[in-house]
Design a protein around this motif. Structure first.
Motif, mmCIF file in Angstrom:
data_model
loop_
_atom_site.group_PDB
_atom_site.id
_atom_site.type_symbol
_atom_site.label_atom_id
_atom_site.label_comp_id
_atom_site.label_asym_id
_atom_site.label_seq_id
_atom_site.Cartn_x
_atom_site.Cartn_y
_atom_site.Cartn_z
ATOM 1 N N ALA A 1 0.833 -1.203 0.000
ATOM 2 C CA ALA A 1 0.000 0.000 0.000
ATOM 3 C C ALA A 1 0.866 1.251 0.000
ATOM 4 N N ASN A 2 1.884 1.262 0.850
ATOM 5 C CA ASN A 2 2.786 2.416 0.908
ATOM 6 C C ASN A 2 3.532 2.601 -0.409
ATOM 7 N N ILE A 3 3.925 1.482 -1.016
ATOM 8 C CA ILE A 3 4.645 1.569 -2.287
ATOM 9 C C ILE A 3 3.733 2.108 -3.385
ATOM 10 N N SER A 4 2.476 1.680 -3.378
ATOM 11 C CA SER A 4 1.525 2.186 -4.382
ATOM 12 C C SER A 4 1.329 3.687 -4.244
ATOM 13 N N VAL A 5 1.317 4.180 -3.009
ATOM 14 C CA VAL A 5 1.210 5.627 -2.789
ATOM 15 C C VAL A 5 2.469 6.328 -3.302
ATOM 16 N N GLU A 6 3.622 5.688 -3.113
ATOM 17 C CA GLU A 6 4.863 6.238 -3.682
ATOM 18 C C GLU A 6 4.761 6.354 -5.193
ATOM 19 N N PHE A 7 4.161 5.349 -5.819
ATOM 20 C CA PHE A 7 3.970 5.408 -7.269
ATOM 21 C C PHE A 7 3.155 6.643 -7.649
ATOM 22 N N LYS A 8 2.098 6.893 -6.892
ATOM 23 C CA LYS A 8 1.254 8.062 -7.180
ATOM 24 C C LYS A 8 2.049 9.354 -6.991
ATOM 25 N N ASP A 9 2.810 9.421 -5.902
ATOM 26 C CA ASP A 9 3.605 10.624 -5.649
ATOM 27 C C ASP A 9 4.654 10.857 -6.731
ATOM 28 N N ALA A 10 5.113 9.762 -7.341
ATOM 29 C CA ALA A 10 6.112 9.870 -8.409
ATOM 30 C C ALA A 10 5.476 10.119 -9.776
ATOM 31 N N ASP A 11 4.144 10.222 -9.815
ATOM 32 C CA ASP A 11 3.419 10.497 -11.064
ATOM 33 C C ASP A 11 3.602 9.411 -12.114
ATOM 34 N N VAL A 12 3.570 8.129 -11.677
ATOM 35 C CA VAL A 12 3.623 7.055 -12.664
ATOM 36 C C VAL A 12 2.301 7.015 -13.418
ATOM 37 N N LEU A 13 2.351 6.563 -14.651
ATOM 38 C CA LEU A 13 1.151 6.463 -15.490
ATOM 39 C C LEU A 13 0.454 5.116 -15.328
ATOM 40 N N GLY A 14 1.132 4.164 -14.736
ATOM 41 C CA GLY A 14 0.608 2.826 -14.468
ATOM 42 C C GLY A 14 1.696 2.049 -13.776
ATOM 43 N N PHE A 15 1.368 0.862 -13.274
ATOM 44 C CA PHE A 15 2.422 0.054 -12.663
ATOM 45 C C PHE A 15 2.189 -1.430 -12.877
ATOM 46 N N LEU A 16 3.272 -2.214 -12.715
ATOM 47 C CA LEU A 16 3.264 -3.653 -12.947
ATOM 48 C C LEU A 16 3.669 -4.400 -11.682
ATOM 49 N N GLY A 17 3.189 -5.610 -11.523
ATOM 50 C CA GLY A 17 3.548 -6.477 -10.409
ATOM 51 C C GLY A 17 2.301 -7.084 -9.813
ATOM 52 N N THR A 18 2.443 -7.943 -8.856
ATOM 53 C CA THR A 18 3.605 -8.670 -8.407
ATOM 54 C C THR A 18 3.174 -10.128 -8.258
ATOM 55 N N ILE A 19 3.995 -10.979 -7.633
ATOM 56 C CA ILE A 19 3.681 -12.404 -7.517
ATOM 57 C C ILE A 19 2.855 -12.699 -6.270
ATOM 58 N N ASP A 20 3.245 -12.147 -5.144
ATOM 59 C CA ASP A 20 2.595 -12.447 -3.873
ATOM 60 C C ASP A 20 1.141 -11.987 -3.862
ATOM 61 N N GLY A 21 0.229 -12.898 -3.500
ATOM 62 C CA GLY A 21 -1.191 -12.585 -3.516
ATOM 63 C C GLY A 21 -1.582 -11.516 -2.518
ATOM 64 N N MET B 1 -3.121 -0.964 -13.054
ATOM 65 C CA MET B 1 -2.147 -1.989 -12.671
ATOM 66 C C MET B 1 -2.265 -3.172 -13.634
ATOM 67 N N ILE B 2 -1.154 -3.646 -14.158
ATOM 68 C CA ILE B 2 -1.119 -4.885 -14.935
ATOM 69 C C ILE B 2 -0.392 -5.915 -14.097
ATOM 70 N N ASN B 3 -1.108 -6.990 -13.749
ATOM 71 C CA ASN B 3 -0.494 -8.047 -12.955
ATOM 72 C C ASN B 3 0.073 -9.108 -13.880
ATOM 73 N N THR B 4 1.322 -9.473 -13.641
ATOM 74 C CA THR B 4 2.022 -10.381 -14.546
ATOM 75 C C THR B 4 2.334 -11.745 -13.947
ATOM 76 N N SER B 5 1.962 -11.993 -12.656
ATOM 77 C CA SER B 5 2.424 -13.265 -12.085
ATOM 78 C C SER B 5 1.695 -13.738 -10.835
ATOM 79 N N ASP B 6 0.602 -13.131 -10.427
ATOM 80 C CA ASP B 6 -0.112 -13.597 -9.232
ATOM 81 C C ASP B 6 -1.208 -14.576 -9.647
#
Length: 470
Positions: free
Chosen positions: A163-183, A200-205
């Motif tokens: 959750a904290n990392i996703s907020v970091e993504f928002k603060d960094a102005d990412v246009l989208g994000f990828l990940g992760t394996i752990d459910g 979010m595009i999930n590639t491995s969960d």
């Protein structure tokens, strides 16, 4: 009986309970409001829809991951409502927002599992696939096109880290994000993706419950455990005719949700598991479980866990005299299984996503490029990581640096082609393309041809990646 009025003093003012609406006095009903047609609609309208279109289409997508009819619960009864056959729209603003000023790069987030955790090695291979896709995209940018920039973060074991990392993504102005394996991490990140309105595009969960929230800010390119479970149920019960099935799985959330649907499917086929036993990851002694399995006299055993553990247990069970047929999930394709199982790996049957020995040009070209870049052959984690990144790149190039238009592009896709093969997305944006099976014979894996999919998806809104090269 004599009623005595009770008086209250408050700031020099007197009032009675009766006057306030309590006791013997009753509050009068408000006068009825006459309803008039004001010409307004009562349903919100999706601004992305064209005039005459509706937000939902009845029975547009296969029900629950295209689960076979004979494995659907209460199949003799027509339900009042079927969930997940219709996609939820996004009705909020944002599509007409101006592009951010002074952009120097197009940022995309990457959430990877902790390098020292049980998913660390798989996460690294997935990361390598993602990085290769963005390196190739940047090498092929035309003059005037902004380069892509990866904003990487590694998940931590404590609950809520994603959750904290996703907020970091928002603060960094990412246009989208990828990940992760752990459910667990993916579930948490998805909830935040809804709040920060970042796709979010999930590639491995493989967790089948991930998309049951149907949050319209997620596409999963990795086929989930439902696809493996009903393929295994069909294989074990219908093809091999097994009726006494034991389940030996890891005592963890992935283990629980991984076999959950398999147990349901075989029960609906008339053969519930005769034993369902757990082990802790890394256990060296499972003598109690072996005794219980022997007592159950199974003709088939399904394994779910880390490949090193399962390989060790397969050897123990064979040495204990078990003659049952052995089945497992995709992870047993990794070298840790055959290493620990030794000669007893022979005869194992697993579900797998596609044939790694394919000879079609897109796959061979990707294998060559990946091997040149990283010095090793790609596995499914690398390949789906690459495809997820290519899909995100395609959406950004098509929609521009606007998170809402990127969402519209990704959420509208029904089918897509990548290096892993053809993908078909259902009403929850899950890839439900049929998967294959593999058998370990003569010291190597042999892959079957996957069954065809009975489509129930509109052919419109398809796209194709540039899979033949960067």
């Amino acid at each position: 009986m004599k009623h005595i009025p009770i008086l209250f003093l408050l700031g020099g003012m007197q009032f009675s309970l009766a006057a306030a609406g309590y006791g013997s006095a009753e509050k009068p009903e408000p006068p009825p409001v006459k309803e008039e047609d004001d010409g307004c609609v009562s349903e919100p309208v999706d601004p992305a829809l064209k005039p005459g279109e509706t937000a939902y289409t009845e029975a547009e997508y296969p029900f629950y991951g295209n689960t076979p009819e004979d494995m659907i619960p209460y199949r003799g009864t027509e339900p009042y409502y079927r969930y997940w056959t219709k996609r939820l729209p996004y009705r909020g603003p944002g599509r007409d927002y101006l592009d951010p000023p002074n952009l120097k790069s197009l940022k995309v987030g990457l959430l990877s599992p902790a390098a020292y955790g049980p998913e660390g090695a798989r996460g690294q291979r997935s990361r390598q696939g993602v990085l290769l896709a963005f390196e190739e995209a940047n090498a092929n940018r035309r003059p005037g096109q902004l380069p892509f920039e990866i904003f990487e973060r590694e998940d931590a074991p404590q609950w809520g880290s994603a959750a904290n990392i996703s907020v970091e993504f928002k603060d960094a102005d990412v246009l989208g994000f990828l990940g992760t394996i752990d459910g667990d991490a993916t579930h948490v990140a998805l909830r935040v993706a809804l709040k920060i309105e970042t796709y979010m595009i999930n590639t491995s969960d493989p967790d089948p419950t991930l998309t049951e929230t149907q949050i319209p800010w997620l596409t999963r390119v990795w086929p989930d455990d439902r696809q493996q479970c009903f393929r295994l149920a069909n294989l074990i019960v219908k093809k091999h005719g097994c009726q006494r099935i034991a389940v030996l799985r890891e005592s963890s959330r992935p283990g629980r949700v991984g076999v959950m649907h398999f147990n349901n499917y075989i029960r609906r086929l008339g053969y519930p598991p005769v034993a369902h036993l757990f082990f802790k990851p890394g256990d060296k002694d499972i003598s109690a479980q072996i005794a219980a399995i022997r007592a159950a006299e199974p003709d088939a055993i399904l394994f779910y866990g880390q490949p090193e553990d399962v390989g060790r247990y397969v050897k123990m069970l064979r040495e204990a005299g078990l003659k049952a047929q052995f089945f497992g999930f995709d992870r047993l394709q990794e070298d840790g299984f055959r290493k620990n199982a030794g000669e007893y790996a022979e005869g194992m049957t697993i579900t797998y996503f596609f044939n790694l020995n394919r000879t079609d040009p897109p796959w061979l070209d990707f294998v060559a490029r990946y091997e040149k870049r990283w010095g090793q052959k790609p596995d499914v984690y690398a390949a789906y990581g690459y495809d997820g990144a290519k899909l995100m790149i395609e959406a950004i190039d098509h929609a521009g640096p606007n998170r809402f238009r990127i969402r519209d592009y990704l959420a509208s896709l029904n089918e897509w082609d990548g290096v892993t093969g053809h993908m078909i997305f259902d009403g929850r944006w899950d890839n439900i393309v049929p998967i294959t099976t593999a058998h370990f014979k003569g010291g190597e894996w042999h892959y079957d041809t996957p069954p065809p999919l009975n489509r129930n998806v509109k052919p419109a809104q398809t796209a194709q990646a540039s899979v033949a090269g960067p």
